[in-house]
Design a protein around this motif. Structure first.
Motif, short mmCIF file in Angstrom:
data_model
loop_
_atom_site.label_atom_id
_atom_site.label_comp_id
_atom_site.label_asym_id
_atom_site.label_seq_id
_atom_site.Cartn_x
_atom_site.Cartn_y
_atom_site.Cartn_z
N SER A 1 -0.26 4.33 11.47
CA SER A 1 -0.46 3.71 10.16
C SER A 1 -0.77 2.22 10.31
CB SER A 1 0.76 3.92 9.26
OG SER A 1 1.92 3.35 9.86
N ARG B 1 0.84 -1.21 0.00
CA ARG B 1 0.00 0.00 0.00
C ARG B 1 0.87 1.25 0.00
NH1 ARG B 1 -4.89 -0.53 4.15
NH2 ARG B 1 -4.60 1.71 3.96
N ASP C 1 -0.02 4.21 0.45
CA ASP C 1 -0.43 5.21 1.44
C ASP C 1 0.19 4.94 2.81
OD1 ASP C 1 -2.08 2.87 1.60
OD2 ASP C 1 -3.53 3.99 2.81
#
Length: 155
Positions: free
Chosen positions: A144, A76, A78
Motif C-alpha cells: 500500500s 485515503r 483505500d
C-alpha cells in the motif's frame, strides 16, 4: 519530557506554494539559502556529494490534538490506517520532515537541489550529506505504501 527549541538554519525557495499538493515533486528545483550567521563557507565540501538530506519544519500545519488512533495515510480510505510513527505526513509531533535530494549546485550560502517536497518559505533546520554507509539495504515496505508513493516523486 522537557521541550527544546530549534532555530532554523535557512529557508527554502521554489515554485511550490500549495501545501496540499506535494505529489510529482521529483523535478522540483529548490534553493536553500543558509543564514548569514554560518558564513560563506558553511556549505564547503558539500559539492562533493550527490545528495543531501534536508530536515525541515512543516510550519504551515498544526499538530493533531490526539495521535492515539491510527488514521489512513494522507486521508485515503483505500489505504489501511497507520499509527502516527508509521507515516511521514506533515501533521505529526514536532512537524519535522526529511527528504534526500539530488544536489545540483553549491554557491556560498546557497544550495540548489532537485526533489525537495517542501514549499517556498519552509524553514530548514539541518542539512546532512547523504552517505552510503548510513543508507540501509534491503528495505521492505507494505504494498500500500508503494502504491501511495508511486506518484509522489514522479516529475
Amino acid at each position: 519530557m522537557p521541550g527544546f527549541e530549534i532555530t532554523p538554519i535557512g529557508t527554502v525557495r521554489n515554485d511550490r506554494t500549495d501545501v496540499q499538493h506535494t505529489d510529482n515533486g521529483g523535478a522540483v528545483r529548490s534553493t536553500i539559502t543558509i543564514d548569514e550567521r554560518f558564513g560563506e563557507a558553511c556549505l564547503q565540501g558539500l559539492e562533493g556529494f550527490s545528495h543531501v538530506e534536508v530536515l525541515f519544519v512543516f510550519d504551515r500545519f498544526p499538530e493533531h490534538d490526539d495521535y492515539r488512533e491510527p488514521r489512513p495515510y494522507r486521508g485515503r480510505s483505500d489505504l489501511p490506517p497507520v499509527g502516527i510513527f508509521a507515516g511521514r505526513g506533515p501533521r505529526r509531533p514536532n512537524r519535522i520532515g526529511v527528504t534526500s535530494c539530488a544536489i545540483e549546485s553549491v554557491h556560498g550560502r546557497e544550495l540548489t537541489m532537485v526533489g525537495l517536497d517542501a514549499v517556498s518559505g519552509t524553514p530548514v533546520i539541518d542539512l546532512k550529506p547523504t552517505m552510503k554507509e548510513f543508507q540501509p539495504v534491503n528495505i521492505e515496505q507494505p504494498e500500500s505504501v508503494s502504491r501511495l508513493m508511486s506518484e509522489y516523486f514522479r516529475p
